[in-house]
Scaffold this motif. Structure first.
Motif, PDB file in Angstrom:
ATOM      1  N   MET A   1       0.881  -1.399   0.077  1.00  0.00           N
ATOM      2  CA  MET A   1       0.037  -0.082   0.033  1.00  0.00           C
ATOM      3  C   MET A   1       0.775   1.421  -0.185  1.00  0.00           C
ATOM      4  N   LEU A   2       0.481   2.233  -0.767  1.00  0.00           N
ATOM      5  CA  LEU A   2       1.087   3.460  -0.812  1.00  0.00           C
ATOM      6  C   LEU A   2       0.570   4.315   0.026  1.00  0.00           C
ATOM      7  N   LYS A   3       1.381   4.822   1.013  1.00  0.00           N
ATOM      8  CA  LYS A   3       0.853   5.805   2.233  1.00  0.00           C
ATOM      9  C   LYS A   3       1.188   7.018   2.054  1.00  0.00           C
ATOM     10  N   VAL A   4       0.444   8.043   2.018  1.00  0.00           N
ATOM     11  CA  VAL A   4       0.715   9.544   1.535  1.00  0.00           C
ATOM     12  C   VAL A   4       0.249  10.448   2.680  1.00  0.00           C
ATOM     13  N   VAL A   5       0.769  11.233   3.139  1.00  0.00           N
ATOM     14  CA  VAL A   5       0.365  12.550   4.036  1.00  0.00           C
ATOM     15  C   VAL A   5       0.383  13.623   3.274  1.00  0.00           C
ATOM     16  N   VAL A   6      -0.807  14.604   3.333  1.00  0.00           N
ATOM     17  CA  VAL A   6      -0.795  15.804   2.737  1.00  0.00           C
ATOM     18  C   VAL A   6      -1.322  16.839   4.017  1.00  0.00           C
ATOM     19  N   THR A   7      -0.574  17.883   4.341  1.00  0.00           N
ATOM     20  CA  THR A   7      -1.013  18.676   5.297  1.00  0.00           C
ATOM     21  C   THR A   7      -1.754  19.995   4.686  1.00  0.00           C
ATOM     22  N   ALA A   8      -2.613  20.527   5.345  1.00  0.00           N
ATOM     23  CA  ALA A   8      -3.599  21.522   4.808  1.00  0.00           C
ATOM     24  C   ALA A   8      -3.643  22.663   5.831  1.00  0.00           C
ATOM     25  N   GLY A   9      -3.746  23.790   5.212  1.00  0.00           N
ATOM     26  CA  GLY A   9      -4.555  25.122   5.798  1.00  0.00           C
ATOM     27  C   GLY A   9      -3.392  25.786   6.593  1.00  0.00           C
ATOM     28  N   TYR A  51      -3.503  10.210   4.343  1.00  0.00           N
ATOM     29  CA  TYR A  51      -3.907  11.034   5.556  1.00  0.00           C
ATOM     30  C   TYR A  51      -4.121  12.556   5.373  1.00  0.00           C
ATOM     31  N   TYR A  52      -5.387  12.939   5.351  1.00  0.00           N
ATOM     32  CA  TYR A  52      -5.161  14.690   5.303  1.00  0.00           C
ATOM     33  C   TYR A  52      -5.324  15.202   6.602  1.00  0.00           C
ATOM     34  N   ILE A  53      -4.104  15.799   6.924  1.00  0.00           N
ATOM     35  CA  ILE A  53      -4.016  16.517   8.346  1.00  0.00           C
ATOM     36  C   ILE A  53      -4.168  18.139   7.814  1.00  0.00           C
ATOM     37  N   HIS A  54      -5.404  18.488   8.742  1.00  0.00           N
ATOM     38  CA  HIS A  54      -5.920  19.913   8.158  1.00  0.00           C
ATOM     39  C   HIS A  54      -6.402  20.784   9.422  1.00  0.00           C
ATOM     40  N   THR A  55      -6.316  21.872   9.159  1.00  0.00           N
ATOM     41  CA  THR A  55      -6.745  22.734  10.158  1.00  0.00           C
ATOM     42  C   THR A  55      -8.292  23.119  10.227  1.00  0.00           C
ATOM     43  N   ASP A  56      -9.014  23.790  11.347  1.00  0.00           N
ATOM     44  CA  ASP A  56     -10.428  24.063  11.047  1.00  0.00           C
ATOM     45  C   ASP A  56     -10.596  25.133   9.952  1.00  0.00           C
ATOM     46  N   ASN A  57     -11.558  24.902   9.187  1.00  0.00           N
ATOM     47  CA  ASN A  57     -12.219  25.963   8.271  1.00  0.00           C
ATOM     48  C   ASN A  57     -11.285  25.966   7.055  1.00  0.00           C
ATOM     49  N   CYS A  58     -10.432  24.972   6.719  1.00  0.00           N
ATOM     50  CA  CYS A  58      -9.636  24.966   5.577  1.00  0.00           C
ATOM     51  C   CYS A  58     -10.333  24.216   4.490  1.00  0.00           C
ATOM     52  N   LYS A  59      -9.881  24.226   3.216  1.00  0.00           N
ATOM     53  CA  LYS A  59     -10.543  23.633   2.183  1.00  0.00           C
ATOM     54  C   LYS A  59     -10.168  21.872   2.059  1.00  0.00           C
ATOM     55  N   MET A  60     -11.422  21.317   1.906  1.00  0.00           N
ATOM     56  CA  MET A  60     -11.439  20.040   2.108  1.00  0.00           C
ATOM     57  C   MET A  60     -11.418  19.182   0.634  1.00  0.00           C
ATOM     58  N   PRO A  61     -10.651  18.238   0.360  1.00  0.00           N
ATOM     59  CA  PRO A  61     -10.863  17.554  -1.196  1.00  0.00           C
ATOM     60  C   PRO A  61     -12.080  17.210  -1.593  1.00  0.00           C
ATOM     61  N   SER A  62     -12.600  17.618  -2.594  1.00  0.00           N
ATOM     62  CA  SER A  62     -13.994  17.243  -3.203  1.00  0.00           C
ATOM     63  C   SER A  62     -13.816  16.207  -4.381  1.00  0.00           C
ATOM     64  N   ILE A  63     -14.333  15.086  -3.806  1.00  0.00           N
ATOM     65  CA  ILE A  63     -14.320  13.889  -4.776  1.00  0.00           C
ATOM     66  C   ILE A  63     -15.578  13.029  -4.576  1.00  0.00           C
ATOM     67  N   LYS A  64     -16.037  12.335  -5.680  1.00  0.00           N
ATOM     68  CA  LYS A  64     -17.055  11.647  -5.887  1.00  0.00           C
ATOM     69  C   LYS A  64     -16.910  10.123  -5.711  1.00  0.00           C
ATOM     70  N   GLU A  68     -12.813   6.299   0.230  1.00  0.00           N
ATOM     71  CA  GLU A  68     -12.267   5.025   1.262  1.00  0.00           C
ATOM     72  C   GLU A  68     -10.728   5.235   1.182  1.00  0.00           C
ATOM     73  N   MET A  69     -10.206   5.948   0.292  1.00  0.00           N
ATOM     74  CA  MET A  69      -8.462   6.175   0.211  1.00  0.00           C
ATOM     75  C   MET A  69      -8.180   7.217   1.253  1.00  0.00           C
ATOM     76  N   LEU A  70      -9.274   8.175   1.645  1.00  0.00           N
ATOM     77  CA  LEU A  70      -8.620   9.299   2.536  1.00  0.00           C
ATOM     78  C   LEU A  70      -9.065   9.039   4.006  1.00  0.00           C
ATOM     79  N   LYS A  71      -8.165   9.580   4.854  1.00  0.00           N
ATOM     80  CA  LYS A  71      -8.461   9.579   6.230  1.00  0.00           C
ATOM     81  C   LYS A  71      -8.317  11.111   6.650  1.00  0.00           C
TER      82      LYS A  71
END
Length: 258
Positions: A1-9, A51-64, A68-71
């Motif tokens: 499994m490929l494990k990726v972290v993206v930090t946001a905000g 793994y999407y590490i995000h702060t309050d009120n930041c933009k979240m990914p929009s996908i249809k 299940e790939m996102l945490k």
């Protein structure tokens, strides 16, 4: 499994019980990068966990498809982000870390009213022994933080801030095998200044790629940036956020990282 972290905000630091200090990062670029990774996983059939590490009120990914790939992991202050990153890198084998979050350089230590500040200075001046610059610095560094209650608006105040941990500096130290992409933002510098700052970040944090940009080239649908590798070479240049997100994933595929 490929494990990726993206930090946001942008992180938010508490001043008192009702006030906070933050920055202008919206997390928009991070959300677009995360969307591109999910799209890559769906197109290739890659077993991917992001793994999407995000702060309050930041933009979240929009996908249809591919949720299940996102945490999603919420972390608002710098110290919350620090604890989250340490835990994740310790407990999981993270293959790729995209550190796009705008982390505060300072957090609140304490505050004094101007009258209190003047009193401290007068007290030091009245001491029998001469007061050195080092004594003054230590005196104010040793001030005890107040309880987190609302600061009165009746007085002018002087706030004392303390430096926060450098999150990006921790990543390779905890997980040397993780491929690290850092981001460098300047405000009004020259292109040469931007490249020099990016190369310094590579040396200081052992980054594998750095996405370098300047606030003067961001806005009105434009987001100019260059991608630099660990040798200081320019791998590509971009004109918009979508161009950055798509180009970043494409370059990672080209280099065999993912």
């Amino acid at each position: 499994m490929l494990k990726v972290v993206v930090t946001a905000g942008g992180t938010s630091e508490s001043i008192d019980g009702v006030r906070r200090i933050t920055n202008c990062s919206t997390g928009t670029l991070s959300s677009m990068i995360a969307e591109r990774f999910v799209d890559y996983g769906l197109r290739t059939g890659k077993d991917l966990k992001l793994y999407y590490i995000h702060t309050d009120n930041c933009k979240m990914p929009s996908i249809k498809h591919g949720m299940e790939m996102l945490k999603f992991i919420n972390a608002t202050s710098t110290y919350e982000v620090k604890d989250t990153v340490e835990k994740l890198l310790t407990e999981e084998k993270i293959d790729l870390f995209v550190h796009c979050m705008a982390v505060s350089d300072f957090s609140m230590h304490c505050y004094l009213s101007m009258e209190e500040l003047a009193g401290h200075i007068m007290e030091m001046n009245l001491q029998s022994q001469p007061t050195s610059k080092e004594d003054i610095i230590k005196h104010f560094q040793d001030l005890v933080p107040q309880e987190q209650k609302k600061i009165s608006s009746k007085d002018d105040i002087c706030m004392f801030m303390k430096r926060t941990p450098k999150i990006i500096n921790m990543i390779k130290k905890i997980s040397p095998e993780t491929f690290l992409i850092g981001f460098k933002l300047l405000s009004g510098g020259s292109f040469e200044d931007l490249l020099a700052s990016a190369r310094i970040q590579i040396l200081e944090n052992d980054s594998d790629f750095v996405l370098a940009n300047d606030t003067k080239n961001i806005g009105n649908g434009k987001h100019e940036a260059v991608l630099i590798d660990r040798h200081g070479d320019i791998l590509g240049s971009f004109e918009t956020k979508d161009h950055i997100a798509a180009g970043l994933v494409k370059m990672l595929v080209k280099k065999g990282v993912i």
